[in-house]
Write a protein that holds these residues in place. Structure first.
Motif, PDB file in Angstrom:
ATOM      1  N   TYR A   1     -29.963  13.429  25.606  1.00  0.00           N
ATOM      2  CA  TYR A   1     -28.935  13.513  24.293  1.00  0.00           C
ATOM      3  C   TYR A   1     -28.449  14.751  24.013  1.00  0.00           C
ATOM      4  O   TYR A   1     -29.298  15.552  23.870  1.00  0.00           O
ATOM      5  CB  TYR A   1     -29.436  12.518  23.197  1.00  0.00           C
ATOM      6  CG  TYR A   1     -29.367  11.115  23.532  1.00  0.00           C
ATOM      7  CD1 TYR A   1     -28.539  10.085  23.042  1.00  0.00           C
ATOM      8  CD2 TYR A   1     -30.695  10.620  24.392  1.00  0.00           C
ATOM      9  CE1 TYR A   1     -28.557   8.654  23.283  1.00  0.00           C
ATOM     10  CE2 TYR A   1     -30.544   9.039  24.857  1.00  0.00           C
ATOM     11  CZ  TYR A   1     -30.055   8.263  24.101  1.00  0.00           C
ATOM     12  OH  TYR A   1     -29.614   6.992  24.473  1.00  0.00           O
ATOM     13  N   GLU A   2     -27.390  14.819  23.305  1.00  0.00           N
ATOM     14  CA  GLU A   2     -26.922  15.962  22.610  1.00  0.00           C
ATOM     15  C   GLU A   2     -27.316  16.013  21.121  1.00  0.00           C
ATOM     16  O   GLU A   2     -26.662  15.464  20.444  1.00  0.00           O
ATOM     17  CB  GLU A   2     -25.340  16.289  22.810  1.00  0.00           C
ATOM     18  CG  GLU A   2     -25.091  17.424  22.278  1.00  0.00           C
ATOM     19  CD  GLU A   2     -23.384  17.646  22.493  1.00  0.00           C
ATOM     20  OE1 GLU A   2     -22.733  18.536  21.676  1.00  0.00           O
ATOM     21  OE2 GLU A   2     -22.955  17.123  23.766  1.00  0.00           O
TER      22      GLU A   2
ATOM     23  N   THR B   1     -28.494  17.615  17.535  1.00  0.00           N
ATOM     24  CA  THR B   1     -28.292  18.880  16.459  1.00  0.00           C
ATOM     25  C   THR B   1     -29.181  18.571  15.452  1.00  0.00           C
ATOM     26  O   THR B   1     -29.499  17.162  14.933  1.00  0.00           O
ATOM     27  CB  THR B   1     -26.948  18.814  15.776  1.00  0.00           C
ATOM     28  OG1 THR B   1     -26.054  19.149  17.025  1.00  0.00           O
ATOM     29  CG2 THR B   1     -26.818  19.958  14.755  1.00  0.00           C
TER      30      THR B   1
ATOM     31  N   TYR C   1     -20.219  12.700  15.082  1.00  0.00           N
ATOM     32  CA  TYR C   1     -21.576  12.168  15.829  1.00  0.00           C
ATOM     33  C   TYR C   1     -21.543  10.810  16.104  1.00  0.00           C
ATOM     34  O   TYR C   1     -20.836  10.275  15.127  1.00  0.00           O
ATOM     35  CB  TYR C   1     -22.681  12.731  15.124  1.00  0.00           C
ATOM     36  CG  TYR C   1     -23.134  14.166  15.201  1.00  0.00           C
ATOM     37  CD1 TYR C   1     -23.798  14.816  16.031  1.00  0.00           C
ATOM     38  CD2 TYR C   1     -22.391  14.996  14.169  1.00  0.00           C
ATOM     39  CE1 TYR C   1     -24.016  16.222  15.997  1.00  0.00           C
ATOM     40  CE2 TYR C   1     -22.606  16.450  14.039  1.00  0.00           C
ATOM     41  CZ  TYR C   1     -23.597  17.113  15.215  1.00  0.00           C
ATOM     42  OH  TYR C   1     -23.670  18.492  15.164  1.00  0.00           O
ATOM     43  N   ASP C   2     -22.162  10.348  17.107  1.00  0.00           N
ATOM     44  CA  ASP C   2     -22.508   9.032  17.229  1.00  0.00           C
ATOM     45  C   ASP C   2     -23.410   8.247  16.275  1.00  0.00           C
ATOM     46  O   ASP C   2     -23.178   7.093  15.710  1.00  0.00           O
ATOM     47  CB  ASP C   2     -22.778   8.531  18.527  1.00  0.00           C
ATOM     48  CG  ASP C   2     -21.878   9.131  19.570  1.00  0.00           C
ATOM     49  OD1 ASP C   2     -20.732   8.554  19.939  1.00  0.00           O
ATOM     50  OD2 ASP C   2     -22.095  10.008  20.474  1.00  0.00           O
TER      51      ASP C   2
ATOM     52  N   GLN D   1     -33.876  14.727  23.155  1.00  0.00           N
ATOM     53  CA  GLN D   1     -33.446  15.673  24.085  1.00  0.00           C
ATOM     54  C   GLN D   1     -33.921  15.609  25.486  1.00  0.00           C
ATOM     55  O   GLN D   1     -33.203  15.893  26.483  1.00  0.00           O
ATOM     56  CB  GLN D   1     -33.921  17.317  23.530  1.00  0.00           C
ATOM     57  CG  GLN D   1     -33.302  18.314  23.917  1.00  0.00           C
ATOM     58  CD  GLN D   1     -34.039  19.585  23.298  1.00  0.00           C
ATOM     59  OE1 GLN D   1     -35.259  19.634  23.235  1.00  0.00           O
ATOM     60  NE2 GLN D   1     -33.486  20.478  22.926  1.00  0.00           N
TER      61      GLN D   1
ATOM     62  N   ARG E   1     -24.046  10.925  24.315  1.00  0.00           N
ATOM     63  CA  ARG E   1     -24.334  10.670  22.958  1.00  0.00           C
ATOM     64  C   ARG E   1     -24.575  11.876  22.097  1.00  0.00           C
ATOM     65  O   ARG E   1     -25.603  12.458  22.462  1.00  0.00           O
ATOM     66  CB  ARG E   1     -24.790   9.418  22.790  1.00  0.00           C
ATOM     67  CG  ARG E   1     -24.470   8.405  23.668  1.00  0.00           C
ATOM     68  CD  ARG E   1     -24.785   7.133  23.249  1.00  0.00           C
ATOM     69  NE  ARG E   1     -23.738   6.743  22.374  1.00  0.00           N
ATOM     70  CZ  ARG E   1     -23.716   5.277  21.715  1.00  0.00           C
ATOM     71  NH1 ARG E   1     -24.728   4.390  22.131  1.00  0.00           N
ATOM     72  NH2 ARG E   1     -22.800   5.052  20.716  1.00  0.00           N
ATOM     73  N   LYS E   2     -23.916  12.111  20.864  1.00  0.00           N
ATOM     74  CA  LYS E   2     -24.229  13.125  19.937  1.00  0.00           C
ATOM     75  C   LYS E   2     -24.981  12.372  19.004  1.00  0.00           C
ATOM     76  O   LYS E   2     -24.521  11.686  18.266  1.00  0.00           O
ATOM     77  CB  LYS E   2     -22.888  13.883  19.682  1.00  0.00           C
ATOM     78  CG  LYS E   2     -22.215  14.520  20.918  1.00  0.00           C
ATOM     79  CD  LYS E   2     -20.862  15.094  20.344  1.00  0.00           C
ATOM     80  CE  LYS E   2     -21.292  16.204  19.550  1.00  0.00           C
ATOM     81  NZ  LYS E   2     -19.961  17.010  19.081  1.00  0.00           N
TER      82      LYS E   2
ATOM     83  N   GLN F   1     -29.340  22.417  19.434  1.00  0.00           N
ATOM     84  CA  GLN F   1     -28.485  23.090  18.452  1.00  0.00           C
ATOM     85  C   GLN F   1     -29.323  22.863  17.142  1.00  0.00           C
ATOM     86  O   GLN F   1     -29.501  21.998  16.499  1.00  0.00           O
ATOM     87  CB  GLN F   1     -27.092  22.482  18.130  1.00  0.00           C
ATOM     88  CG  GLN F   1     -26.310  23.187  17.234  1.00  0.00           C
ATOM     89  CD  GLN F   1     -24.803  22.933  17.175  1.00  0.00           C
ATOM     90  OE1 GLN F   1     -24.663  22.071  17.907  1.00  0.00           O
ATOM     91  NE2 GLN F   1     -24.132  23.513  16.347  1.00  0.00           N
TER      92      GLN F   1
END
Length: 411
Positions: free
Chosen positions: A25-26, A28, A138-139, A21, A2-3, A120
């Motif tokens: 999870y991805e 930013t 993004y989610d 993190q 999931r972003k 990121q």
């Protein structure tokens, strides 16, 4: 995977980012400044954090400065008399120590850690139009930047916001060379100096870019004798004003600080804002929704020292809600429930803070005075900064205050 996008690189945004993190999870993070710009910039707050909030950092193993930062083991209260005396003066002992790490140190370090771990990091001052574009990728989008245009997406909650203008003019200075407190030289403590009708001076042991320090924090009633920092841009002038006001209103603190020096050219801050609770869901022009975090949605005056504590607790509550959600959508019902989970603790902070901004009623004056007589009361007040929910049982209502004092007298 999931972003998630987090806009804002403060206590709540970075703590949440590092927590997500760690769970795969991805993430930013968008920040309007680099780590070096933060580290070399101006101080951002006073950020004294108590045990519950510090534990959230320990749980994530991001308490990088715990062994270096002075350990605050008490919280004292002094009330200034009109003649420069201290008719009330006592010290409460904390069950678990507190610490204040300059956010320039902490946020810069956390940003670098986040990037080193593969996160990121986008250096960009986000506008609403940017979020409208990014949200589709993004989610979940979380807004943790408590100032600027983004806050306007969140509607003021009038029922939970009794003040519509600032209640204090704020002025902070970080100093080296403040002498130990003579009445308890072996116990580092936050000191709340109350100057009736004028404002408050908080003295906070801390840790900054150049090591251990003391933070001098004036909260002045607007239009009163402490409201003199507007337009003062020279750090030396700001520091001189701070000391002059200490000499006039809290001479016992001035005696400790008379030979102190400003930590660095970025060691001062002044401003004011209206304490405000906002509704947690922000609307994007395209119709999408974002979730507000910490002081984006609950911005209390710093008179009770709860800003960073609340940010840490909010990040912990949101992290738990996100992890529990699994692969289910982060819809608006979930967003509201996630905020409500945080509000369950934040409501006590808001109630207490708003009460402390008002002229104290008779029963509160009696409680504060009784701290000299009853060590248990002094300790309980001090530990209320760690868990403000406890004030519900004895602080707000005259009947509960009288019952508590009676129990102490019966002893």
């Amino acid at each position: 995977m999931r972003k998630i996008l987090i806009v804002g690189a403060g206590q709540s945004g970075l703590q949440l980012a590092l927590g997500l993190q760690a769970h795969g999870y991805e993430v930013t993070v968008m920040s309007n400044r680099t780590a070096d710009e933060i580290r070399g910039g101006r101080v951002m707050s006073t950020q004294c954090m108590f045990d519950q909030a510090l534990q959230h950092e320990r749980d994530l193993e991001i308490n990088f400065w715990e062994d270096r930062s002075p350990r605050v083991e008490g919280l004292g209260v002094s009330v200034a008399g009109p003649d420069g005396s201290r008719p009330v003066n006592w010290l409460g002992r904390l069950d678990g120590y507190a610490q204040s790490v300059d956010q320039r140190v902490k946020m810069a370090g956390w940003m670098e850690t986040f990037a080193q771990r593969g996160g990121q990091l986008v250096i960009h001052g986000a506008a609403v139009s940017d979020l409208d574009f990014f949200a589709r990728a993004y989610d979940l989008v979380l807004v943790a930047a408590g100032k600027g245009e983004l806050v306007t997406m969140f509607e003021r909650d009038a029922a939970r916001s009794p003040y519509d203008r600032p209640q204090r003019a704020l002025a902070v200075a970080y100093a080296h060379g403040v002498e130990r407190r003579p009445e308890h030289p072996d116990t580092l403590a936050v000191r709340c100096n109350l100057v009736p009708g004028v404002g408050e001076l908080f003295m906070i042991p801390g840790y900054t870019v150049s090591g251990a320090c003391d933070i001098m924090f004036w909260e002045g009633v607007p239009g009163g004798p402490l409201d003199v920092f507007t337009g003062v841009t020279d750090p030396a002038e700001h520091f001189s004003l701070t000391l002059e006001l200490m000499k006039r209103f809290t001479p016992w603190e001035y005696e400790r600080a008379a030979k102190a020096e400003l930590t660095d050219a970025g060691g001062t801050l002044a401003g004011r804002y209206a304490p405000t609770v906002r509704k947690p869901i922000g609307r994007l022009p395209s119709g999408g929704a974002v979730l507000g975090v910490a002081d984006v949605v609950v911005a209390n005056d710093p008179i009770t020292g709860q800003g960073s504590n609340s940010a840490s607790k909010c990040a912990a509550a949101y992290l738990a809600s996100i992890l529990e959600r699994g692969e289910e959508p982060f819809d608006e019902e979930w967003m509201q429930a996630t905020f409500d989970r945080y509000w369950a603790t934040a409501q006590h902070v808001t109630k207490w803070t708003n009460a402390m901004l008002a002229p104290p009623p008779e029963h509160v004056l009696k409680l504060i005075g009784s701290g000299m007589q009853y060590q248990a009361l002094a300790d309980r007040f001090a530990n209320g900064f760690n868990d403000p929910a406890d004030f519900e049982d004895w602080f707000f209502e005259p009947e509960k205050a009288e019952a508590y004092l009676a129990s102490l007298a019966d002893g």
